[in-house]
Design an enzyme around this catalytic site. Structure first.
Site, mmCIF file in Angstrom:
data_model
loop_
_atom_site.group_PDB
_atom_site.id
_atom_site.type_symbol
_atom_site.label_atom_id
_atom_site.label_comp_id
_atom_site.label_asym_id
_atom_site.label_seq_id
_atom_site.Cartn_x
_atom_site.Cartn_y
_atom_site.Cartn_z
ATOM 1 N N ARG A 83 66.830 -10.269 36.620
ATOM 2 C CA ARG A 83 66.799 -9.298 37.743
ATOM 3 C C ARG A 83 66.329 -10.177 39.331
ATOM 4 O O ARG A 83 67.117 -10.157 40.374
ATOM 5 C CB ARG A 83 65.462 -8.477 37.789
ATOM 6 N N ARG A 84 65.525 -10.974 39.064
ATOM 7 C CA ARG A 84 65.219 -11.854 39.965
ATOM 8 C C ARG A 84 66.481 -12.840 40.508
ATOM 9 O O ARG A 84 66.892 -12.993 41.754
ATOM 10 C CB ARG A 84 63.969 -12.719 39.767
ATOM 11 N N ARG A 115 55.678 -23.244 34.987
ATOM 12 C CA ARG A 115 56.703 -23.021 35.764
ATOM 13 C C ARG A 115 56.081 -23.633 37.266
ATOM 14 O O ARG A 115 56.971 -24.089 38.043
ATOM 15 C CB ARG A 115 56.885 -21.775 36.333
ATOM 16 N N LYS A 132 56.169 -4.618 31.302
ATOM 17 C CA LYS A 132 57.520 -4.989 31.599
ATOM 18 C C LYS A 132 58.303 -5.643 30.232
ATOM 19 O O LYS A 132 59.384 -6.024 30.376
ATOM 20 C CB LYS A 132 57.701 -5.657 32.862
ATOM 21 N N ASP A 133 57.187 -6.350 29.564
ATOM 22 C CA ASP A 133 57.631 -6.832 28.318
ATOM 23 C C ASP A 133 58.038 -6.250 27.101
ATOM 24 O O ASP A 133 58.561 -6.637 26.049
ATOM 25 C CB ASP A 133 56.768 -8.048 27.833
ATOM 26 N N ASN A 141 55.400 -20.238 30.798
ATOM 27 C CA ASN A 141 54.255 -19.459 31.452
ATOM 28 C C ASN A 141 54.026 -19.814 32.836
ATOM 29 O O ASN A 141 54.731 -20.758 33.452
ATOM 30 C CB ASN A 141 52.888 -19.523 30.541
ATOM 31 N N CYS A 185 66.227 -7.520 29.036
ATOM 32 C CA CYS A 185 66.136 -8.685 30.056
ATOM 33 C C CYS A 185 67.586 -9.083 29.857
ATOM 34 O O CYS A 185 67.961 -9.977 30.570
ATOM 35 C CB CYS A 185 65.196 -9.714 29.617
ATOM 36 N N ARG A 188 61.903 -21.281 32.629
ATOM 37 C CA ARG A 188 61.235 -20.369 31.438
ATOM 38 C C ARG A 188 59.722 -21.189 31.363
ATOM 39 O O ARG A 188 59.535 -22.279 31.903
ATOM 40 C CB ARG A 188 61.839 -20.765 29.942
ATOM 41 N N SER A 195 48.688 -17.276 26.579
ATOM 42 C CA SER A 195 48.862 -17.835 27.783
ATOM 43 C C SER A 195 47.688 -17.684 28.743
ATOM 44 O O SER A 195 46.877 -16.702 28.269
ATOM 45 C CB SER A 195 50.242 -17.378 28.427
#
Length: 344
Positions: free
Chosen positions: A166-167, A190, A118-119, A186, A277, A184, A46
């Site tokens: 989370r969001r 979005r 975070k991944d 990149n 996740c 979903r 990405s």
């Protein structure tokens, strides 16, 4: 020595003799690490991932006086990039963004991997380690509104798209009237979906927008005290083989100790919760000038109906313990079975 290298645009060419002379002269004058070895950097493809890999390469070049030709960026397609029709929680979690890259590390196809922290799963494959964190970027989330510039200004029943549990959970807790849908893809995907009217707004990480010089698209920057980030958000991490002392020594020159300490606490929180996740988990660690580390941790139900949070502090040297103790605090408050039934 001439060696074939492949640049980020996929074009192969030979490293120029001038680059080789530059490296040897740098070594003669007492400079940093110098080697004929081409360092292969593995990354997703990405725009954001390539920007992160480019930042790592640029920092390594500056730290060791090496030319760009000393590094080869290898784009690796991951399962998380290919599977876009289902939530990550249904197909294996965040490890889908790192699995193929880690396999390339293990089989020697690449020398180091660049990830969004975070991944990265809390348990790494045997033989691999997180060898360096870059200085952390902005940890905050941002709202990008099409129908209104802020979350509070969205009309009743507006649709907000997000791929993050989370969001989604925090949104539903703040605004139960909103229609929260899976978004979903990149950043560019979005934003395209938003422009097509598939939602009235979406949420992204400020760090990613900053790294792509796209901060201007954010219509609201969210307060991390109210909308805390994911563990590791805003930090780039380098993963490498434990037995590769050369790479470990090379990346040590660009490692940021404060970020590593903060992430140790946040990953400790995540690990104690056995989180991924599949579970809405937020955590942010801050280190004060006197060395005190404070962790703000939060867990929620996916529908936002229940939330538990805590703050715990201690000396930075106890970062992982602070994270784990904070996790035990919220688990005790939540009671047994909080994660049962919706984490599988």
């Amino acid at each position: 020595m001439l060696c074939a290298i492949r640049t980020a645009d996929g074009k192969a060419r030979a490293a120029p003799p001038a680059g080789e002379r530059q490296r040897r002269e740098h070594e003669r004058q007492g400079g940093g690490i110098v080697s004929d070895r081409t360092i292969r950097i593995g990354t997703r493809g990405s725009q954001l991932a390539l920007a992160q890999a480019s930042e790592v390469r640029a920092r390594l070049m500056a730290a060791h006086g090496l030319p760009e030709e000393a590094f080869q960026v290898e784009v690796i397609s991951t399962s998380g990039d290919r599977i876009l029709d289902r939530p990550l929680s249904e197909v294996g979690g965040k490890g889908l963004f790192t699995k193929e890259i880690e396999l390339a590390l293990l089989d020697g196809t690449i020398d180091l991997a660049v990830h969004s922290s975070k991944d990265v799963a809390t348990v790494l494959p045997g033989g691999l380690e997180l060898s360096a964190y870059l200085p952390r970027e902005d940890v905050r989330d941002v709202f990008i509104g099409r129908a209104a510039p802020t979350l509070a200004a969205l009309p009743q029943g507006a649709t907000v798209g997000s791929a993050s549990l989370r969001r989604q959970a925090i949104l539903k807790r703040m605004r139960p009237d909103l229609n929260v849908v899976i978004f979903r893809g990149n950043v560019q995907t979005r934003l395209r979906k938003l422009g097509e009217g598939q939602a009235d707004g979406t949420l992204l990480a400020m760090a990613g927008l900053n790294r792509m010089n796209m901060a201007h698209v954010a219509t609201e920057v969210l307060d991390p005290e109210v909308f805390p980030p994911a563990p590791g958000q805003g930090a780039i991490v380098i993963e490498s083989r434990i037995d590769d002392a050369f790479v470990r020594g090379m990346v040590a020159a660009i490692a940021d100790e404060a970020t590593a300490t903060a992430l140790t606490a946040e990953r400790g929180f995540l690990a104690e919760l056995d989180g991924s996740c599949r579970t809405p988990i937020a955590a942010r660690a801050l280190i004060a000038g006197d060395g005190t580390l404070t962790l703000h941790g939060m867990i929620l139900r996916p529908d936002g109906s229940e939330m538990h949070e805590t703050r715990r502090e201690g000396v930075a040297e106890d970062a992982e313990l602070i994270g784990r103790l904070a996790a035990r605090t919220v688990l005790e408050a939540a009671g047994p079975g909080f994660f049962d039934g919706w984490t599988a």
